[in-house]
Design a protein around this motif. Structure first.
Motif, PDB file in Angstrom:
ATOM      1  N   VAL A  75    -107.262  16.385  -9.257  1.00 32.26           N
ATOM      2  CA  VAL A  75    -106.501  16.588 -10.495  1.00 32.26           C
ATOM      3  C   VAL A  75    -105.388  17.609 -10.282  1.00 32.26           C
ATOM      4  O   VAL A  75    -104.244  17.418 -10.722  1.00 32.26           O
ATOM      5  CB  VAL A  75    -107.450  17.037 -11.625  1.00 32.26           C
ATOM      6  N   ALA A  76    -105.708  18.711  -9.584  1.00 29.45           N
ATOM      7  CA  ALA A  76    -104.699  19.743  -9.329  1.00 29.45           C
ATOM      8  C   ALA A  76    -103.569  19.208  -8.454  1.00 29.45           C
ATOM      9  O   ALA A  76    -102.394  19.537  -8.668  1.00 29.45           O
ATOM     10  CB  ALA A  76    -105.354  20.953  -8.669  1.00 29.45           C
ATOM     11  N   ALA A  77    -103.903  18.379  -7.472  1.00 29.01           N
ATOM     12  CA  ALA A  77    -102.870  17.819  -6.597  1.00 29.01           C
ATOM     13  C   ALA A  77    -101.929  16.899  -7.368  1.00 29.01           C
ATOM     14  O   ALA A  77    -100.704  16.927  -7.167  1.00 29.01           O
ATOM     15  CB  ALA A  77    -103.519  17.062  -5.447  1.00 29.01           C
ATOM     16  N   SER A  78    -102.475  16.097  -8.273  1.00 26.45           N
ATOM     17  CA  SER A  78    -101.619  15.209  -9.067  1.00 26.45           C
ATOM     18  C   SER A  78    -100.716  16.003 -10.006  1.00 26.45           C
ATOM     19  O   SER A  78     -99.526  15.686 -10.164  1.00 26.45           O
ATOM     20  CB  SER A  78    -102.484  14.232  -9.862  1.00 26.45           C
ATOM     21  N   LYS A  79    -101.261  17.061 -10.621  1.00 22.51           N
ATOM     22  CA  LYS A  79    -100.431  17.903 -11.490  1.00 22.51           C
ATOM     23  C   LYS A  79     -99.348  18.613 -10.691  1.00 22.51           C
ATOM     24  O   LYS A  79     -98.206  18.750 -11.157  1.00 22.51           O
ATOM     25  CB  LYS A  79    -101.310  18.926 -12.211  1.00 22.51           C
ATOM     26  N   LEU A  80     -99.695  19.075  -9.498  1.00 18.49           N
ATOM     27  CA  LEU A  80     -98.715  19.776  -8.668  1.00 18.49           C
ATOM     28  C   LEU A  80     -97.570  18.858  -8.274  1.00 18.49           C
ATOM     29  O   LEU A  80     -96.405  19.268  -8.282  1.00 18.49           O
ATOM     30  CB  LEU A  80     -99.406  20.335  -7.426  1.00 18.49           C
ATOM     31  N   ARG A  81     -97.874  17.627  -7.932  1.00 15.93           N
ATOM     32  CA  ARG A  81     -96.806  16.688  -7.566  1.00 15.93           C
ATOM     33  C   ARG A  81     -95.860  16.445  -8.731  1.00 15.93           C
ATOM     34  O   ARG A  81     -94.635  16.381  -8.550  1.00 15.93           O
ATOM     35  CB  ARG A  81     -97.423  15.370  -7.089  1.00 15.93           C
ATOM     36  N   ALA A  82     -96.419  16.326  -9.937  1.00 16.67           N
ATOM     37  CA  ALA A  82     -95.565  16.094 -11.104  1.00 16.67           C
ATOM     38  C   ALA A  82     -94.666  17.298 -11.383  1.00 16.67           C
ATOM     39  O   ALA A  82     -93.461  17.153 -11.632  1.00 16.67           O
ATOM     40  CB  ALA A  82     -96.433  15.781 -12.320  1.00 16.67           C
ATOM     41  N   VAL A  83     -95.242  18.502 -11.319  1.00 19.85           N
ATOM     42  CA  VAL A  83     -94.450  19.709 -11.569  1.00 19.85           C
ATOM     43  C   VAL A  83     -93.412  19.917 -10.472  1.00 19.85           C
ATOM     44  O   VAL A  83     -92.272  20.320 -10.737  1.00 19.85           O
ATOM     45  CB  VAL A  83     -95.386  20.932 -11.683  1.00 19.85           C
ATOM     46  N   GLN A  84     -93.784  19.641  -9.241  1.00 17.21           N
ATOM     47  CA  GLN A  84     -92.844  19.804  -8.133  1.00 17.21           C
ATOM     48  C   GLN A  84     -91.658  18.851  -8.277  1.00 17.21           C
ATOM     49  O   GLN A  84     -90.507  19.226  -8.013  1.00 17.21           O
ATOM     50  CB  GLN A  84     -93.565  19.554  -6.807  1.00 17.21           C
TER      51      GLN A  84
END
Length: 227
Positions: A75-84
């Motif tokens: 979940v954190a990796a998917s959120k990080l990709r979106a924010v990045q």
């Protein structure tokens, strides 16, 4: 005479059999003490099966924690990709304006306003503390007998840290900005609010420029007053 001698010998044998031997008594007492001492040290019946069950339960709980942690990482990796992605796309908005208006970090003016951009929540490494440290150092450099330096703080973490020693220098604060994804409209409203309520000759924005997941570069952008 012979009968009397036999009777005396019989009484002597009976007495010797009834008197305990000291060496035998000591040995028997030692055995009793050793058995009494060693008896509590013996493991109770079924102790091995109980400890095995505890280990199995512990292993099961560890496996469950591993599953939960793996799901949280995904979940954190998917959120990080979106924010990045949003962060990299936003650079096409402010970088051309900075190049057009010019960035003069060494300009000497009387009224300086430092805009410290931090987050509302912690557990993100040294991002907030770095922004606060750079803001404090810049405040010392731009302060003087005929100069005025104020803070505009964005984010709860920067507000809490700067309130400790710079309460009188804080001109404006804004928190809970990250509840919704930041977009151009939100930033435009915030910038308009700062420009209307804060007087400045030079507006110095302090933020952490994203480079990688574990690397952020402290960056300052100077915006001069149109007047």
């Amino acid at each position: 005479m012979a009968m009397a001698a036999l009777r005396r010998e019989g009484r002597r044998l009976i007495l010797s059999s009834t008197v305990p031997n000291p060496s035998l008594a000591a040995a028997s007492s030692a055995v009793t003490r050793s058995s009494a001492v060693s008896q509590p040290e013996m493991a109770p019946l079924g102790a091995r099966s109980i400890s095995t069950q505890i280990v199995r339960n512990r292993m099961k709980s560890v496996r469950n924690i591993q599953k939960i942690t793996k799901a949280m990482k995904m979940v954190a990796a998917s959120k990080l990709r979106a924010v990045q992605t949003r962060t990299e796309n936003s650079r096409g908005l402010w970088q051309p304006f900075t190049a057009l208006l010019g960035d003069a970090p060494s300009v000497d003016v009387k009224k300086n306003v430092i805009v410290a951009i931090t987050s509302d929540k912690g557990l993100c490494g040294g991002i907030n503390s770095t922004s606060v440290k750079v803001s404090r150092a810049l405040h010392k450099l731009t302060s003087g007998p005929e100069k005025e330096t104020k803070y505009v703080i964005l984010g709860e973490k920067g507000k809490v840290q700067l309130l400790r020693d710079s309460k009188d220098s804080i001109e404006m604060t804004a928190t809970e900005l990250q509840k919704n994804p930041i977009n151009y409209t939100q930033v435009a409203v915030l910038a308009d609010d700062i420009l209307k309520n804060v007087e400045y000759d030079a507006l110095r924005v302090i933020f952490n420029k994203f480079q990688s997941v574990i690397s952020f570069k402290p960056t300052m952008v100077t915006i001069l007053s149109p007047e």
